[in-house]
Motif scaffolding. Structure first.
Motif, mmCIF file in Angstrom:
data_model
loop_
_atom_site.group_PDB
_atom_site.id
_atom_site.type_symbol
_atom_site.label_atom_id
_atom_site.label_comp_id
_atom_site.label_asym_id
_atom_site.label_seq_id
_atom_site.Cartn_x
_atom_site.Cartn_y
_atom_site.Cartn_z
ATOM 1 N N SER A 70 -4.902 -2.217 12.963
ATOM 2 C CA SER A 70 -3.750 -3.019 12.568
ATOM 3 C C SER A 70 -2.484 -2.171 12.629
ATOM 4 C CB SER A 70 -3.946 -3.553 11.143
ATOM 5 O OG SER A 70 -5.134 -4.303 11.046
ATOM 6 N N GLN A 124 -13.778 9.211 1.768
ATOM 7 C CA GLN A 124 -14.283 7.988 1.159
ATOM 8 C C GLN A 124 -15.735 8.160 0.721
ATOM 9 O OE1 GLN A 124 -12.380 5.393 0.628
ATOM 10 N NE2 GLN A 124 -10.609 6.030 1.793
ATOM 11 N N GLU A 154 -18.360 5.350 -0.383
ATOM 12 C CA GLU A 154 -19.031 4.472 0.570
ATOM 13 C C GLU A 154 -20.454 4.931 0.903
ATOM 14 O OE1 GLU A 154 -18.058 1.672 2.028
ATOM 15 O OE2 GLU A 154 -16.105 1.589 1.072
ATOM 16 N N ASP A 203 -14.351 -9.873 8.398
ATOM 17 C CA ASP A 203 -13.060 -9.216 8.193
ATOM 18 C C ASP A 203 -13.215 -7.795 7.671
ATOM 19 O OD1 ASP A 203 -11.726 -11.432 9.055
ATOM 20 O OD2 ASP A 203 -11.330 -12.232 7.041
ATOM 21 N N GLN A 204 -14.317 -7.518 6.980
ATOM 22 C CA GLN A 204 -14.501 -6.197 6.380
ATOM 23 C C GLN A 204 -14.848 -5.115 7.397
ATOM 24 O OE1 GLN A 204 -17.223 -7.823 3.161
ATOM 25 N NE2 GLN A 204 -16.212 -6.210 2.005
ATOM 26 N N TYR A 262 -9.521 -2.156 11.586
ATOM 27 C CA TYR A 262 -9.172 -1.024 10.731
ATOM 28 C C TYR A 262 -7.708 -1.134 10.325
ATOM 29 C CZ TYR A 262 -7.532 3.703 9.610
ATOM 30 O OH TYR A 262 -6.928 4.786 9.021
ATOM 31 N N ASP A 263 -7.476 -1.203 9.021
ATOM 32 C CA ASP A 263 -6.124 -1.265 8.484
ATOM 33 C C ASP A 263 -5.802 0.081 7.833
ATOM 34 O OD1 ASP A 263 -3.757 -1.680 7.188
ATOM 35 O OD2 ASP A 263 -4.348 -3.560 6.222
ATOM 36 N N ASP A 285 -3.539 0.970 5.966
ATOM 37 C CA ASP A 285 -3.047 0.856 4.594
ATOM 38 C C ASP A 285 -4.175 0.561 3.606
ATOM 39 O OD1 ASP A 285 -0.484 1.317 5.513
ATOM 40 O OD2 ASP A 285 -0.006 -0.814 5.695
ATOM 41 N N SER A 286 -5.384 0.371 4.114
ATOM 42 C CA SER A 286 -6.525 0.068 3.255
ATOM 43 C C SER A 286 -7.426 1.290 3.125
ATOM 44 C CB SER A 286 -7.310 -1.103 3.850
ATOM 45 O OG SER A 286 -8.559 -1.246 3.207
ATOM 46 N N ASN A 287 -8.194 1.339 2.048
ATOM 47 C CA ASN A 287 -9.180 2.411 1.880
ATOM 48 C C ASN A 287 -10.508 2.073 2.554
ATOM 49 O OD1 ASN A 287 -7.543 4.127 0.344
ATOM 50 N ND2 ASN A 287 -8.022 3.015 -1.548
ATOM 51 N N ASN A 288 -10.587 0.907 3.190
ATOM 52 C CA ASN A 288 -11.829 0.477 3.823
ATOM 53 C C ASN A 288 -11.989 1.142 5.178
ATOM 54 O OD1 ASN A 288 -14.124 -0.906 4.661
ATOM 55 N ND2 ASN A 288 -12.952 -2.680 5.363
#
Length: 533
Positions: A205, A313, A316, A329-330, A334-335, A337-340
């Motif tokens: 993203s 991380q 995880e 979506d998960q 890859y965003d 701004d996210s920790n995912n």
């Protein structure tokens, strides 16, 4: 369809590392015919995006598109596309690839821009009119169209490598900023573009290539293109029968046994649910060349991105080693701004789709095969335990023998020494997750069946290990400042009250229940208590 049939005295060449379609075809390499896909995709002017793990043939696919759009008809003799295409045409092709370099800093990306743009300017004899990469790309697209009278074809390979190389550094955002500008002409030049195909590991993203191209068709999870890269089971049998037989002979196995082991080692990648799985082509070809079932995917490059992700991380870890249910979506995009980080882990090939719950639309992600599982667990253990690298294999073997001999005290002593202290990369509030994850990892590397969080009608047991004649039920607890004996007895009582051993009663195996107590201060394993179940 071309199936690689050759004269009896002619040698078969395996295309290991061959990414150039013309070289492959002229060099008598075995080629798995994907040209029907090439023809189908090329019929539309839709811009496409495809994510696949490394070593999956993305670069060869783009090289095939290049040869097709350059009108090199002779290279496709005997292939599926020869019967499909009746009107061969030639288009100007702009190639952009970031696979050749490593991009730990912003200057390396700028240097690569310079090389790519200069090569394309020279190809079309275009005058350089600016130092700005976006303006130069815009000029190349317009000039190539004007000089040839045809719309241009743009092939972008490993577009995301400069961002993934710079993960968790100040240059990650700098490289993204460079890309936002660089790709901006693609939308404005739409009328001059005949075909656009972009490959990478993950869809990131906040990169203009995706936000700017509103019509971009992401085919990464489409069933129709699940085998576009990689080698399917049917293709394995169609193209590689001689190699399978030679491998079977070398390994003193039957052909059927060999096929089953090939599947366990290198098959299992599913890029959507309810679709045929595929083999990693690089590992499969290396196996055929070496005539040995080695771990070739991890040997082909240090998974530094994986290590950096797990360091940043660690929470995880449990989900990664035991499968997990997630929404699309998960793991699709890859965003930054996210920790995912799950999209990066999944799309890098460490996890794949193993199941799909249609009603809830949840995907189960897990290791694709034994090669990736073993390599992943080895990488993780090297970073998360105190056992020296050279001793890990020995300790795992000792753990395997101890479990086989039903020696629980020795088994847990081995694990205790491996996690004597909390690694500095794991925060204290994460230590419960860390202890459970690494305990599971060490048991899993023994090769025995291991399940964490095994669901029962009354609750979930922490870790269950099953050998040929025994079942070990482990309940893991943190001391939280309490007395060891009290904490351990409560854990054993929980195993009894929730009936964890009940589901294994019909197996006829000897069952053991064990309470393991860890320090909530990150000081490792305090002790354990074992009873027969």
């Amino acid at each position: 369809m071309f199936i690689g049939i050759i004269e009896p005295m002619e040698r078969r060449f395996l295309p290991i590392g061959i990414q150039d379609f013309e070289k492959l075809r002229k060099g008598n390499y075995v080629y798995v015919d994907k040209t029907s896909y090439v023809y189908e995709l090329a019929q539309l002017s839709t811009p496409y995006f495809l994510s696949r793990p490394r070593r999956f043939g993305k670069s060869l696919l783009l090289s095939t598109f290049e040869a097709y759009f350059r009108g090199k008809k002779d290279l496709f003799k005997g292939l599926a596309i020869e019967q499909l295409e009746k009107d061969w045409a030639e288009y100007p092709v702009i190639k952009i690839s970031f696979g050749a370099n490593s991009y730990e800093n912003n200057e390396r990306l700028k240097s690569r821009f310079e090389t790519i743009l200069t090569q394309n300017e020279n190809q079309f004899n275009i005058e350089r009119k600016s130092d700005d990469p976006a303006e130069r790309l815009n000029n190349i697209i317009h000039s190539a169209y004007e000089k040839t009278g045809n719309q241009v074809v743009i092939l972008i390979d490993e577009y995301d490598k400069p961002i993934l190389d710079a993960l968790y550094t100040e240059y990650e955002e700098l490289n993204r900023q460079e890309f936002r500008s660089f790709y901006s002409p693609l939308k404005d030049c739409d009328e001059y573009i005949r075909f656009l195909f972009i490959t990478g590991i993950t869809k990131i993203s906040h990169v203009n290539i995706f936000s700017g191209l509103n019509q971009l068709d992401d085919i990464s999870l489409e069933k129709a293109y699940a085998t576009l890269c990689g080698i399917s089971e049917s293709e394995l049998e169609q193209y590689f029968e001689p190699e399978i037989k030679a491998l079977a002979q070398e390994q003193e196995m039957t052909v059927e046994e060999t096929k089953k082991k090939l599947a366990r080692m290198y098959d299992g990648y599913h890029f959507t649910h309810n679709a045929e799985g595929v083999y990693n082509p690089f590992c499969l070809l290396k196996c055929f060349k070496q005539k040995d079932f080695g771990s070739y995917w991890f040997e082909s490059g240090t998974p530094s991105m994986l290590v950096k992700t797990l360091q940043n991380q660690p929470i995880e870890l449990t989900n990664l080693v035991n499968g997990r249910l997630v929404t699309e979506d998960q793991f699709k995009n890859y965003d930054p701004d996210s920790n995912n980080m799950l999209p990066v882990i999944y799309q890098s090939g460490y996890l794949t789709i193993k199941d799909f719950e249609k009603e809830s639309r949840l995907y189960k992600l897990d290791f694709p095969n034994k090669e990736i599982e073993g390599g992943f667990l080895s990488v993780v253990l090297q970073k998360f335990v105190t056992v020296p690298y050279d001793d890990i294999g020995l300790e795992i073997n000792n753990l395997r023998i101890a479990l086989r001999n039903k020696n629980i005290d020795l088994s847990l002593s081995i694990i205790k020494s491996a996690i004597a202290d909390l690694p500095t990369i794991v925060k204290k509030e994460m230590c419960e997750n860390y202890y459970e994850s690494v305990t599971h990892l060490m048991f899993r590397m023994t090769g025995y069946r291991v399940v964490s969080e095994l669901q029962n009608v009354c609750g979930r047991s922490d870790v269950v290990v099953m050998t040929k004649d025994s079942v070990f039920i482990f309940e893991l607890k943190m001391d939280k400042g309490g007395d060891f004996d009290i904490v351990a007895e409560k854990a054993l009582q929980q195993i009894d009250e929730n009936g964890y051993a009940g589901r294994f009663a019909v197996s006829g195996k000897k069952m053991y229940k064990t309470a393991i107590v860890f320090s909530s201060e990150g000081k490792g394993m305090i002790g354990w208590k074992t009873h027969l179940a």
